[in-house]
Every structure is written in C-alpha cells, then in structure tokens.
Design a protein around this motif. Structure first.
Motif, short mmCIF file in Angstrom:
data_model
loop_
_atom_site.label_atom_id
_atom_site.label_comp_id
_atom_site.label_asym_id
_atom_site.label_seq_id
_atom_site.Cartn_x
_atom_site.Cartn_y
_atom_site.Cartn_z
N PRO A 119 4.20 56.42 24.68
CA PRO A 119 4.86 56.35 23.37
C PRO A 119 4.37 55.23 22.46
N ASN A 120 4.14 54.04 23.04
CA ASN A 120 3.86 52.87 22.19
C ASN A 120 2.40 52.47 22.14
N ARG A 121 1.49 53.29 22.70
CA ARG A 121 0.09 52.92 22.67
C ARG A 121 -0.82 54.14 22.64
N VAL A 122 -2.01 53.92 22.09
CA VAL A 122 -2.97 55.00 21.96
C VAL A 122 -4.33 54.53 22.46
N LEU A 123 -5.17 55.50 22.78
CA LEU A 123 -6.55 55.25 23.18
C LEU A 123 -7.45 55.76 22.08
N ILE A 174 3.65 52.80 17.58
CA ILE A 174 2.40 52.40 18.22
C ILE A 174 2.18 50.90 18.02
N GLU A 175 2.19 50.17 19.13
CA GLU A 175 2.03 48.71 19.10
C GLU A 175 0.70 48.26 19.70
N ASP A 176 0.08 49.12 20.47
CA ASP A 176 -1.04 48.73 21.32
C ASP A 176 -2.15 49.78 21.19
N VAL A 177 -3.36 49.34 20.82
CA VAL A 177 -4.48 50.26 20.68
C VAL A 177 -5.60 49.85 21.64
N VAL A 178 -5.97 50.74 22.52
CA VAL A 178 -7.09 50.53 23.43
C VAL A 178 -8.33 51.15 22.79
N ILE A 179 -9.36 50.32 22.55
CA ILE A 179 -10.60 50.83 21.97
C ILE A 179 -11.59 51.08 23.11
#
Length: 399
Positions: free
Chosen positions: A118-122, A167-172
C-alpha cells in the motif's frame, strides 16, 4: 599442447582487455563489456556453457572487465563465473517456472511501476545493467529493448505517485539505475524529492559490486543534494560471495557512506555459489568490515531456466541458524521468500521458540549459542495471546 595454447590465448586476451580499459573510468568498463559472442575468448568453456550461451531463454550476456577479472577462466565452478556465463540449465523451462512469478506486471498501474504494497512502489528506471546476472529474477525486463523507460513513461509514473498520497517509499530498480547518466538520475531524484508524501527512496543497484568506479564524485554530489529533510535516500546492493568484497568495492561503499547514503545488502541464495554455511558467514563478515549491513537473503524466484540456482528452502534456514552466535546481529540477513502471485515477502527463520507451558507460565527456547533450553516467564496481562502449548509430558523431557 593444444590445451596449453588455448590457455595462453585466454590469458593473453584477458590481459589485452584489461590493458585497453581505463581502469578507474566507469565509462571505459561499460564500453568494453564482454558479451555472449566473445565469452570463448576469456573462458575455457564447458560443453554445458557452450549450450547455454547458444540457447539461453532468459536475458543477454554482459560483464564489465572489472567483474570479469574476479572470475576464474579455467574453473567452471568459480562462483563469479557462474553468475556471468550461462549454462545448459538456463535453456530449460520447468513447469513451475514463470517469467513473472511475483505478478509484478499484473500489479503495474502504469508502465514501469509496480504497486504491490500500500505505501510503497517499485519504479523500473531502465532496462540496462553492467553485468546481466544469470540468476536475475527480472529477465523478462532486463536487457529487453522494449522495456526501455522513456521520459514520457517516467513522467506518467511520477504522476501516478503524486496522485496516491499513501505512497511514502519508492524503490528505484531496473535494470540498474546507476547505469543511467547522471542527468537522468538527478531528474528522477528531483521529481521524487518534490513530492511531499514521498519520504524514502531506495536505490537498488549492483554497481557497487560489478562496477564500483561508477560511484563518482559527480554522482555523489547528486545523491547528497537530494538526500535531505524531504527525502531519505538509501542504497541496497547485492554481494553474493566473498570474492566480490574487493578493495575497490569497499572504497565505493565508503564514498556513499560519507555523503550519508547507508548501504544494505540483499544476497540471493544460489546453489553451488553461496549455499554453504561458512561461505555465507565469511561473506557477511567481510560486508561488516566494509560497513555494509545485512538486509535480506533471498530464496531464488521460480524464473525460467533457474533450476541450476535453486536450493531447498531448508538450506537457507540452516545457514541462518549456523550464523547466529558467530557474527553480530547486524551481519545476519533476514531469510525471505517473495511469495509467488504477488503475496509479498515473508521472513523464514530457525525455530528457536519451542512453546509455552500454562501450568508453569513459562516459555521454552532453544539457545542458538549453547543448544540448551532456556526459560522465560509470561507476565500477567489483560490481553489474550495464543501460543504453541507444550504439554506436561513434553515439558518434563526438555533439556
């Protein structure tokens, strides 16, 4: 005589490759990467490797001169070599395997973005890597030209993130985001830094392992600029074997640390490479010396052609059990399985907890250090919890 001639030819070819590479310049390593058609120049290939190179069903082949130099040209069991050179296992698609076992594409609302938690995306920033690791779980995307992320694709991804305040956290990730030019990296970080609800950014890169010279002064300036009160930037990399823990890698890590980028390691448990208790222990001891904290140890994904790398689940649990008590806790990774069909990550660990005895109001534990049973009392509480119950017969037999 022919064998000696071939060996001398391979040694000479490697020497020529290293000589024409400007060793401290990462662009030079990228320019002189070794591809599938040239592997025979730098390795005495086995029949299995020749089949793998010709018929691989997964992804392209590429290795920087730096990473190639860590491999043994004459030992087919060399752990670095096995991560560079395909073999015949890679040509077989088993019934249980899938190009996308985690259902990342199903969970992709726009191109290049996976929203599983819920709070992060890749965010898939690109499709290129310095080394195309043979165990790569995103072979469907990595090295595939149609997966290239154009500016318009990234703008669409940023728009989705802006429209979802949870969304608080983005993994690049990618590919490898550090294979992008500095200008593109700065643009991505500036966009994320400007989104108020995005507080964390994690760079998933193997370049500290495969091309540590990429950690340049200009890149560090960019990372330091956007690693501020609005956005906290972390780096997660992937060292899989002690041979990868070189002085060059350590210096690259230290440069990241000096601008405030903490580094964690996400190893993958790989059959015949690091599925050995002592190898994994020595790897994590070296990582601590490099100031890299253990994060994850992944159970391999069910990707096409991966049967040569997969281990029984119990192997990872055994390794974690062996490491406990022999290295500080910050050097022990979480053994995780990224569940198929988008179930997310779960942690797996040895069963140190034996159970609870209601009569004595005590919990029983097996010590990782001594192997003996130790006891701890349950305090009185208005809350109710469910524990595995140890009956009197079992309780009395504990030692």
């Amino acid at each position: 005589m022919l064998g000696n001639h071939v060996r001398e030819s391979i040694i000479q070819a490697r020497a020529e490759l290293y000589a024409k590479t400007e060793w401290a310049e990462y662009h030079s390593h990228l320019k002189h990467r070794v591809h599938a058609k040239d592997l025979h120049k730098y390795f005495l290939l086995t029949e299995s490797e020749e089949i793998g190179i010709k018929e691989t069903i997964r992804l392209n082949v590429s290795a920087s001169p730096y990473y190639l130099k860590l491999s043994d040209p004459f030992d087919p069991h060399c752990p670095i070599r096995r991560m560079i050179v395909p073999d015949s296992h890679e040509t077989v698609l088993s019934p249980e395997e899938s190009p996308d076992p985690l259902h990342e594409e199903r969970l992709s609302p726009v191109k290049g973005l996976t929203h599983m938690y819920p709070n992060r995306v890749l965010l898939f920033s690109n499709h290129s890597c310095t080394v195309y690791c043979r165990h790569c779980m995103r072979g469907r995307k990595v090295s595939a030209n149609d997966e290239r992320m154009e500016e318009a694709d990234l703008i669409q991804a940023f728009a989705y993130i802006k429209d979802h305040p949870e969304i608080e956290d983005v993994v690049i990730s990618g590919g490898d985001p550090l294979n992008l030019p500095d200008s593109r990296i700065e643009w991505i970080l500036a966009e994320l830094n400007a989104i108020p609800h995005v507080r964390l950014c994690r760079l998933g890169t193997r370049n500290p392992v495969t091309l540590p010279f990429r950690i340049t002064k200009s890149l560090l300036t960019i990372l330091e600029k956007y690693n501020d009160d609005s956005l906290s930037i972390f780096c997660n990399t992937q060292f899989n074997h002690p041979k990868e823990c070189t002085q060059e890698a350590k210096e690259g890590i230290l440069r990241l640390l000096k601008v405030g980028i903490s580094v964690g390691n996400q190893a993958v448990l790989l059959k015949g490479i690091n599925d050995d208790k002592e190898t994994m222990l020595q790897l994590h001891k070296k990582l601590l010396e490099m100031r890299v904290r253990a994060y994850y140890l992944y159970d391999p994904e069910l990707i096409p052609g991966s049967r040569g790398f997969r281990t029984p689940l119990g192997k990872g649990i055994q390794i974690i059990e062996y490491m406990r008590g022999k290295i500080g806790g910050m050097g022990i990774p979480h053994f995780v399985n990224d569940l198929p069909a988008g179930g997310g990550k779960i942690t797996l660990s040895p069963n140190w907890y034996l159970g609870y005895n209601p009569k004595t109001r005590q919990h029983a534990f097996r010590s990782a250090l001594t192997g003996k049973v130790h006891y701890s009392f349950e305090p009185e509480s208005s809350e109710s919890f469910t524990y595995p119950i140890l009956g009197e017969n079992v309780w009395d037999q504990l030692e």
